[in-house]
Scaffold this active site. Structure first.
Site, short mmCIF file in Angstrom:
data_model
loop_
_atom_site.label_atom_id
_atom_site.label_comp_id
_atom_site.label_asym_id
_atom_site.label_seq_id
_atom_site.Cartn_x
_atom_site.Cartn_y
_atom_site.Cartn_z
N THR A 133 42.98 41.37 32.25
CA THR A 133 43.65 40.21 32.91
C THR A 133 44.94 39.93 32.03
OG1 THR A 133 41.92 39.37 34.10
CG2 THR A 133 43.69 37.95 33.47
N ARG A 145 34.89 38.68 45.94
CA ARG A 145 34.58 37.67 44.93
C ARG A 145 35.88 37.22 44.19
NH1 ARG A 145 36.34 38.38 39.10
NH2 ARG A 145 34.98 37.36 37.77
N VAL A 146 35.83 36.08 43.94
CA VAL A 146 37.13 35.39 43.07
C VAL A 146 36.62 34.69 41.80
CG1 VAL A 146 38.79 33.46 43.28
CG2 VAL A 146 38.15 34.58 45.37
N GLY A 147 37.10 35.19 40.70
CA GLY A 147 36.74 34.84 39.34
C GLY A 147 37.50 33.32 39.13
N THR A 181 40.96 34.28 29.71
CA THR A 181 40.85 35.77 30.22
C THR A 181 39.33 36.17 29.75
OG1 THR A 181 40.81 38.05 29.81
CG2 THR A 181 41.82 36.74 28.14
N GLY A 182 38.61 36.89 30.18
CA GLY A 182 37.10 37.09 30.03
C GLY A 182 36.27 36.99 31.02
N GLY A 209 34.73 36.08 34.16
CA GLY A 209 35.00 34.76 35.00
C GLY A 209 34.02 33.88 35.58
N1 ASP Z 1 38.60 36.38 33.96
C1 ASP Z 1 38.88 37.60 35.03
C2 ASP Z 1 37.81 37.67 36.09
O1 ASP Z 1 36.42 37.16 35.81
C3 ASP Z 1 38.80 39.05 34.09
C4 ASP Z 1 39.49 38.79 32.96
O2 ASP Z 1 39.92 37.96 32.21
O3 ASP Z 1 39.92 40.24 32.40
O4 ASP Z 1 38.33 37.98 37.06
#
Ligand code: ASP
Length: 311
Positions: free
Chosen positions: A167, A195-197, A218-219, A221
């Site tokens: 991300t 799906r929404v993170g 980021t990470g 979600g």
């Molecule tokens: N946080 C994002 C999600 O879960 C993924 C990411 O940060 O790479 O959609």
């Protein structure tokens, strides 16, 4: 006021062979945003320009080259948030937009609501002059290949040329002291359609309050949402710094901004056992970052004006 800018390109297990591409993407994003800020331009223009560079680069999981959902389609989410007014513009489930951050900005500037999803968001974007593309135009060959392996086998970083692309996010402060934070993402590989993170959700992936600071996360979600990580980090900036990972042998010498970032990531690990990272600017524009993944791609402009990028 001196402008500030920090960007990230995701926190994951980035392998050695992808390090240079991630660093160079962050460097180009800084260059795009910084040229606007140093000419007296706005933080909003700067984060949009920085994020568009990262969205256009298929090494990152945003815009073209994003991960595919279970149906083999790209579905993108994005958000911008203004620290002065606490107003945001967010879009989720976009399948026909090359630069989702532009849709988030249009919603921020022109919509009475703060978040639109899927077809409604795309219709709004089109009515405001954003050209829609074909869903296939967002699919890179590399991600199509990764998807066919992940779908039939099990999801593995190895299928994504050894890493799960990240991300992207940015936080900027301009000369007038305006603070904006933003994110753009294709989400996670093989996610369920719809799906929404955390990324486009105010307070989860992104938050900005000029009284304290701005954050872009980021990470994983589903875990970041549990601790409302971006708002949590901003709230930590309001408090006197307490170093979570200092010991008598290694006393804390980090800045307040870095301590708040570390504390938020520490909480993510403690309460959800998940991994991730974040970047932030405090209300004076001091950069901070932290992650508990093997690596995070990030870059910021140091006090002397030099670009610092690292993975
Ligand atoms: N946080 C994002 C999600 O879960 C993924 C990411 O940060 O790479 O959609």
């Amino acid at each position: 006021m001196k402008p500030s800018l920090i960007v990230h390109g995701g926190a994951w297990d980035i392998p050695n062979e992808a390090v240079e591409a991630c660093k160079s993407g962050c460097h180009r994003a800084l260059a795009a945003g910084w040229s606007i800020l140093t000419r007296g331009g706005s933080a909003l223009d700067a984060i949009e320009a920085a994020i568009m560079v990262l969205e256009d680069d298929p090494v990152f999981d945003a815009g073209y080259g994003s991960h595919l959902n279970l149906d083999g389609r790209v579905e993108c989410d994005a958000i911008v948030m203004n620290g002065a007014t606490l107003r945001a513009g967010a879009a989720a489930g976009l399948q026909r937009v090359k630069n989702p951050i532009q849709v988030a900005r249009k919603i921020f500037e022109n919509c009475p609501h703060m978040m639109l999803v899927a077809e409604g968001a795309e219709r709004f974007a089109k009515e405001r002059g954003i050209q829609l593309c074909k869903p296939e135009d967002l699919v890179s060959e590399a991600e199509r290949e990764a998807w066919s392996k992940c779908k039939t086998d099990k999801h593995a970083a190895a299928h994504h040329r050894g890493h799960e692309q990240g991300t992207v996010g940015a936080v900027a402060m301009d000369r007038a002291g305006n603070l904006f934070a933003a994110i753009s993402t294709g989400g996670t590989c093989c996610k369920a359609p719809g799906r929404v993170g955390d990324s486009p959700l105010i307070g989860c992936g992104c938050y900005a309050d000029s009284e304290a600071g701005g954050v872009s996360c980021t990470g994983y979600g589903e875990a970041i949402m549990k601790i409302v990580m971006a708002k949590t980090a901003v709230d930590l900036l309001r408090q006197p710094a307490t170093c979570v990972d200092a010991s008598p042998a290694a006393p804390c010498d980090a800045s307040t901004a870095n301590i708040a970032a570390r504390e938020a990531v520490h909480l993510l690990a403690k309460r959800t056992h998940a991994t991730g990272g974040l970047i932030l600017l405090d209300r004076e524009g001091n950069p901070g970052f932290a992650f508990n993944t093997p690596r995070m791609a990030y870059g910021y402009v140091a006090l002397d004006g030099n670009f610092v990028t690292a993975v």
